[in-house]
Design a protein around this motif. Structure first.
Motif, PDB file in Angstrom:
ATOM      1  N   MET A   1       1.326 -13.688   8.871  1.00 14.40           N
ATOM      2  CA  MET A   1       1.179 -12.378   9.498  1.00 14.40           C
ATOM      3  C   MET A   1       0.569 -11.391   8.499  1.00 14.40           C
ATOM      4  O   MET A   1       0.990 -11.321   7.341  1.00 14.40           O
ATOM      5  N   LYS A   2      -0.420 -10.634   8.968  1.00 15.40           N
ATOM      6  CA  LYS A   2      -1.083  -9.668   8.104  1.00 15.40           C
ATOM      7  C   LYS A   2      -0.127  -8.526   7.775  1.00 15.40           C
ATOM      8  O   LYS A   2       0.444  -7.899   8.665  1.00 15.40           O
ATOM      9  N   PRO A   3       0.076  -8.225   6.490  1.00  8.97           N
ATOM     10  CA  PRO A   3       0.969  -7.123   6.126  1.00  8.97           C
ATOM     11  C   PRO A   3       0.352  -5.780   6.487  1.00  8.97           C
ATOM     12  O   PRO A   3      -0.875  -5.626   6.518  1.00  8.97           O
ATOM     13  N   SER A   4       1.198  -4.815   6.771  1.00  7.60           N
ATOM     14  CA  SER A   4       0.727  -3.477   7.085  1.00  7.60           C
ATOM     15  C   SER A   4       0.282  -2.763   5.816  1.00  7.60           C
ATOM     16  O   SER A   4       0.616  -3.176   4.693  1.00  7.60           O
ATOM     17  N   ASP A   5      -0.472  -1.682   6.002  1.00  9.31           N
ATOM     18  CA  ASP A   5      -0.891  -0.887   4.852  1.00  9.31           C
ATOM     19  C   ASP A   5       0.325  -0.381   4.086  1.00  9.31           C
ATOM     20  O   ASP A   5       0.313  -0.327   2.842  1.00  9.31           O
ATOM     21  N   MET A   6       1.377  -0.028   4.816  1.00  8.29           N
ATOM     22  CA  MET A   6       2.592   0.471   4.175  1.00  8.29           C
ATOM     23  C   MET A   6       3.263  -0.619   3.347  1.00  8.29           C
ATOM     24  O   MET A   6       3.747  -0.364   2.236  1.00  8.29           O
ATOM     25  N   GLN A   7       3.269  -1.837   3.859  1.00 10.10           N
ATOM     26  CA  GLN A   7       3.869  -2.941   3.107  1.00 10.10           C
ATOM     27  C   GLN A   7       3.075  -3.240   1.839  1.00 10.10           C
ATOM     28  O   GLN A   7       3.654  -3.494   0.778  1.00 10.10           O
ATOM     29  N   ILE A   8       1.750  -3.228   1.934  1.00 12.04           N
ATOM     30  CA  ILE A   8       0.915  -3.484   0.752  1.00 12.04           C
ATOM     31  C   ILE A   8       1.137  -2.400  -0.293  1.00 12.04           C
ATOM     32  O   ILE A   8       1.275  -2.685  -1.492  1.00 12.04           O
ATOM     33  N   LYS A   9       1.199  -1.159   0.150  1.00 10.10           N
ATOM     34  CA  LYS A   9       1.428  -0.050  -0.780  1.00 10.10           C
ATOM     35  C   LYS A   9       2.782  -0.197  -1.467  1.00 10.10           C
ATOM     36  O   LYS A   9       2.917   0.041  -2.677  1.00 10.10           O
ATOM     37  N   ALA A  10       3.806  -0.618  -0.708  1.00  6.40           N
ATOM     38  CA  ALA A  10       5.164  -0.708  -1.247  1.00  6.40           C
ATOM     39  C   ALA A  10       5.399  -1.965  -2.072  1.00  6.40           C
ATOM     40  O   ALA A  10       6.366  -2.027  -2.841  1.00  6.40           O
ATOM     41  N   ALA A  11       4.550  -2.959  -1.926  1.00  2.00           N
ATOM     42  CA  ALA A  11       4.769  -4.231  -2.621  1.00  2.00           C
ATOM     43  C   ALA A  11       4.723  -4.044  -4.133  1.00  2.00           C
ATOM     44  O   ALA A  11       3.846  -3.348  -4.659  1.00  2.00           O
ATOM     45  N   PRO A  12       5.650  -4.669  -4.871  1.00  2.00           N
ATOM     46  CA  PRO A  12       5.587  -4.595  -6.331  1.00  2.00           C
ATOM     47  C   PRO A  12       4.365  -5.354  -6.843  1.00  2.00           C
ATOM     48  O   PRO A  12       4.008  -6.399  -6.309  1.00  2.00           O
ATOM     49  N   LYS A  13       3.744  -4.807  -7.865  1.00  4.84           N
ATOM     50  CA  LYS A  13       2.480  -5.350  -8.344  1.00  4.84           C
ATOM     51  C   LYS A  13       2.531  -5.553  -9.854  1.00  4.84           C
ATOM     52  O   LYS A  13       3.188  -4.793 -10.570  1.00  4.84           O
ATOM     53  N   VAL A  14       1.817  -6.571 -10.314  1.00  5.71           N
ATOM     54  CA  VAL A  14       1.717  -6.870 -11.743  1.00  5.71           C
ATOM     55  C   VAL A  14       0.241  -6.869 -12.110  1.00  5.71           C
ATOM     56  O   VAL A  14      -0.569  -7.547 -11.480  1.00  5.71           O
ATOM     57  N   LEU A  15      -0.091  -6.119 -13.150  1.00  2.00           N
ATOM     58  CA  LEU A  15      -1.480  -5.890 -13.532  1.00  2.00           C
ATOM     59  C   LEU A  15      -1.699  -6.369 -14.967  1.00  2.00           C
ATOM     60  O   LEU A  15      -1.086  -5.856 -15.900  1.00  2.00           O
ATOM     61  N   LEU A  16      -2.574  -7.358 -15.127  1.00  2.00           N
ATOM     62  CA  LEU A  16      -2.836  -7.934 -16.447  1.00  2.00           C
ATOM     63  C   LEU A  16      -4.178  -7.523 -17.038  1.00  2.00           C
ATOM     64  O   LEU A  16      -4.397  -7.681 -18.243  1.00  2.00           O
ATOM     65  N   HIS A  17      -5.090  -7.024 -16.201  1.00  2.00           N
ATOM     66  CA  HIS A  17      -6.444  -6.732 -16.680  1.00  2.00           C
ATOM     67  C   HIS A  17      -6.874  -5.356 -16.183  1.00  2.00           C
ATOM     68  O   HIS A  17      -7.368  -5.198 -15.068  1.00  2.00           O
ATOM     69  N   ASP A  18      -6.663  -4.363 -17.043  1.00  2.00           N
ATOM     70  CA  ASP A  18      -7.020  -2.985 -16.721  1.00  2.00           C
ATOM     71  C   ASP A  18      -7.368  -2.291 -18.027  1.00  2.00           C
ATOM     72  O   ASP A  18      -6.609  -2.353 -19.001  1.00  2.00           O
ATOM     73  N   HIS A  19      -8.522  -1.611 -18.044  1.00  2.00           N
ATOM     74  CA  HIS A  19      -9.001  -0.938 -19.246  1.00  2.00           C
ATOM     75  C   HIS A  19      -8.606   0.535 -19.231  1.00  2.00           C
ATOM     76  O   HIS A  19      -8.867   1.242 -18.256  1.00  2.00           O
ATOM     77  N   LEU A  20      -8.011   0.997 -20.329  1.00  2.00           N
ATOM     78  CA  LEU A  20      -7.571   2.384 -20.408  1.00  2.00           C
ATOM     79  C   LEU A  20      -8.728   3.354 -20.221  1.00  2.00           C
ATOM     80  O   LEU A  20      -8.609   4.343 -19.486  1.00  2.00           O
ATOM     81  N   ASP A  21      -9.859   3.073 -20.864  1.00  2.00           N
ATOM     82  CA  ASP A  21     -11.002   3.981 -20.756  1.00  2.00           C
ATOM     83  C   ASP A  21     -11.756   3.813 -19.443  1.00  2.00           C
ATOM     84  O   ASP A  21     -12.704   4.561 -19.179  1.00  2.00           O
ATOM     85  N   GLY A  22     -11.326   2.880 -18.619  1.00  2.00           N
ATOM     86  CA  GLY A  22     -11.940   2.699 -17.304  1.00  2.00           C
ATOM     87  C   GLY A  22     -11.079   3.232 -16.176  1.00  2.00           C
ATOM     88  O   GLY A  22     -11.380   2.999 -15.002  1.00  2.00           O
ATOM     89  N   ALA A 355      12.223  -7.847  -3.842  1.00  2.00           N
ATOM     90  CA  ALA A 355      11.474  -6.776  -3.178  1.00  2.00           C
ATOM     91  C   ALA A 355      10.593  -7.320  -2.061  1.00  2.00           C
ATOM     92  O   ALA A 355      10.505  -6.716  -0.983  1.00  2.00           O
ATOM     93  N   TYR A 356       9.961  -8.467  -2.289  1.00  2.42           N
ATOM     94  CA  TYR A 356       9.127  -9.066  -1.237  1.00  2.42           C
ATOM     95  C   TYR A 356       9.983  -9.552  -0.067  1.00  2.42           C
ATOM     96  O   TYR A 356       9.567  -9.459   1.100  1.00  2.42           O
ATOM     97  N   ALA A 357      11.156 -10.072  -0.365  1.00  2.74           N
ATOM     98  CA  ALA A 357      12.049 -10.504   0.705  1.00  2.74           C
ATOM     99  C   ALA A 357      12.447  -9.315   1.581  1.00  2.74           C
ATOM    100  O   ALA A 357      12.481  -9.423   2.819  1.00  2.74           O
ATOM    101  N   ALA A 358      12.712  -8.175   0.945  1.00  7.71           N
ATOM    102  CA  ALA A 358      13.054  -6.980   1.705  1.00  7.71           C
ATOM    103  C   ALA A 358      11.867  -6.492   2.535  1.00  7.71           C
ATOM    104  O   ALA A 358      12.034  -6.064   3.685  1.00  7.71           O
ATOM    105  N   LEU A 359      10.668  -6.582   1.959  1.00  7.31           N
ATOM    106  CA  LEU A 359       9.468  -6.175   2.702  1.00  7.31           C
ATOM    107  C   LEU A 359       9.253  -7.052   3.928  1.00  7.31           C
ATOM    108  O   LEU A 359       8.847  -6.565   4.997  1.00  7.31           O
ATOM    109  N   ALA A 360       9.503  -8.348   3.777  1.00  6.22           N
ATOM    110  CA  ALA A 360       9.297  -9.275   4.894  1.00  6.22           C
ATOM    111  C   ALA A 360      10.225  -8.983   6.064  1.00  6.22           C
ATOM    112  O   ALA A 360       9.901  -9.292   7.218  1.00  6.22           O
ATOM    113  N   GLU A 361      11.358  -8.353   5.766  1.00  4.52           N
ATOM    114  CA  GLU A 361      12.321  -8.033   6.817  1.00  4.52           C
ATOM    115  C   GLU A 361      12.098  -6.650   7.406  1.00  4.52           C
ATOM    116  O   GLU A 361      12.731  -6.269   8.396  1.00  4.52           O
ATOM    117  N   SER A 362      11.196  -5.884   6.795  1.00  4.29           N
ATOM    118  CA  SER A 362      10.983  -4.496   7.230  1.00  4.29           C
ATOM    119  C   SER A 362      10.066  -4.424   8.455  1.00  4.29           C
ATOM    120  O   SER A 362       9.381  -5.356   8.789  1.00  4.29           O
TER     121      SER A 362
END
Length: 362
Positions: A1-22, A355-362
């Protein structure tokens, strides 16, 4: 099932590649430019929206080299210690607002000493900003963990010096080491001594490879250099043969990367801008995910790509029909691949799963 925009926004995220000056806020860039007398592009000096549009349009060239040229403006305003601290603090605040719970932010200390600052001073200034940002987020009832990745520029000759600093700061906020810059003509093996030193000190490192250049770049990063992760690595797809009606066939390098579980720090929107992929829908992330590579999704440069982790996730959900299970797997892949101790990673993985389990039930 396609997640809603609200679910994507609320989902916890991990970021490994991000440049400070970018990832400088356009409004901050305008203020800092005025303070130091830096001339921004015509028509953007007082207009954050126009400035953001200039960055995106300029970066959207299909060339990694032209993409990198846009950094002249962000770097110009990040040459004082207060500016570095401010940009670092705002970076943490912006990521937390985007739902990021763990991030490794890379930046090149050697590019921030034009005003006579020492390398140790600029590292300390960035760490102060990260600490302030994490404290502000915590005071607002949220949690984010942010670590530095110290980057050396592959077209310069300070890699060993930056590697030494990464080791020296390993217990003070620095999680690892990276090299960045133009790939073509500047192979990572130029810095073999730095990588051997890092390995001897049990320090983790990633290498920009397989973005602006092809398989030779990836091979060198993996083999003589021994990287723990591939920064981008998107062109590993060049070693995969896909023919209609047949199962994809992996070449020896692609098989090695997959079988050794070497993480790929994929950045879909940035990859399209630099010509590494034709579009999000045609990005190799779908194929690589299906073939079992350790795929992660990242922002690269939030200003130049006008992106966020929420936007990156929404883009691949739309392109590949992925749902919360796929987003959770990408997030868990990234957390498994982080350069912090195992027990800290495990604790965060449990929190992400809950957190994802809670999102799936929302």
């Amino acid at each position: 099932m396609k997640p809603s925009d609200m679910q994507i926004k609320a989902a916890p995220k991990v970021l490994l590649h991000d440049h400070l000056d970018g990832g400088v806020r356009p409004s901050t860039l305008i203020e800092l430019a005025a303070e130091v007398g830096h001339q921004l592009p015509e028509g953007t000096q007082d207009d954050p929206v126009a400035l953001e549009e200039w960055f995106v349009t300029s970066a959207d060239s299909g060339s990694l080299e032209r993409y990198l040229d846009t950094f002249a403006h962000t770097l110009a305003v990040m040459q004082t210690l207060p500016a570095l601290t401010r940009v670092a603090r705002e970076c943490v605040e912006d990521l937390a607002e985007d739902g990021v719970v763990y991030a490794e932010i890379r930046w090149a200390p050697e590019l921030h000493v034009a005003n006579g600052n020492e390398l140790e001073e600029v590292i300390e200034a960035v760490q102060a900003g990260f600490d302030e940002g994490m404290a502000t987020v915590a005071a607002n009832g949220r949690k984010i963990v942010v670590r530095q990745l110290l980057t050396a520029m592959r077209q310069a000759a300070r890699a060993t010096e930056i590697a030494d600093l990464a080791v020296a700061w390993r217990d003070r906020g620095v999680a690892g080491f990276d090299i960045a810059g133009p790939e073509k003509g500047f192979p990572p093996s130029r810095f073999l001594a730095a990588f051997e030193h890092l390995a001897a000190e049990n320090m983790r490192f990633t290498i920009h490879a397989g973005e602006g250049f092809g398989l030779p770049s990836i091979w060198e990063a993996v083999h003589p250099c021994g990287c723990d992760r591939l920064g981008h690595g998107v062109r590993i797809v060049d070693d995969i043969t896909v023919e209609e009606g047949e199962a994809p066939k992996l070449g020896s390098l692609a098989a090695y990367v997959r079988d050794r579980r070497i993480p790929l720090e994929l950045c879909p929107r940035s990859n399209v801008q630099t010509g590494a992929a034709k579009s999000i829908a045609e990005h190799p992330i779908g194929l690589l995910y299906d073939l079992g590579f350790r795929v992660t999704i990242n922002t690269d440069n939030r200003l130049m790509s006008r992106t966020s982790m929420t936007a990156e996730m929404a883009g691949i959900v739309e392109a590949f029909g992925w749902g919360l299970p796929e987003l959770q797997r990408l997030t868990t892949n990234a957390m498994k691949s982080a350069f912090i101790p195992y027990d800290e990673r495990v604790d965060l993985i449990h929190e992400i799963k809950d957190a994802y389990a809670a999102l799936a039930e929302s």
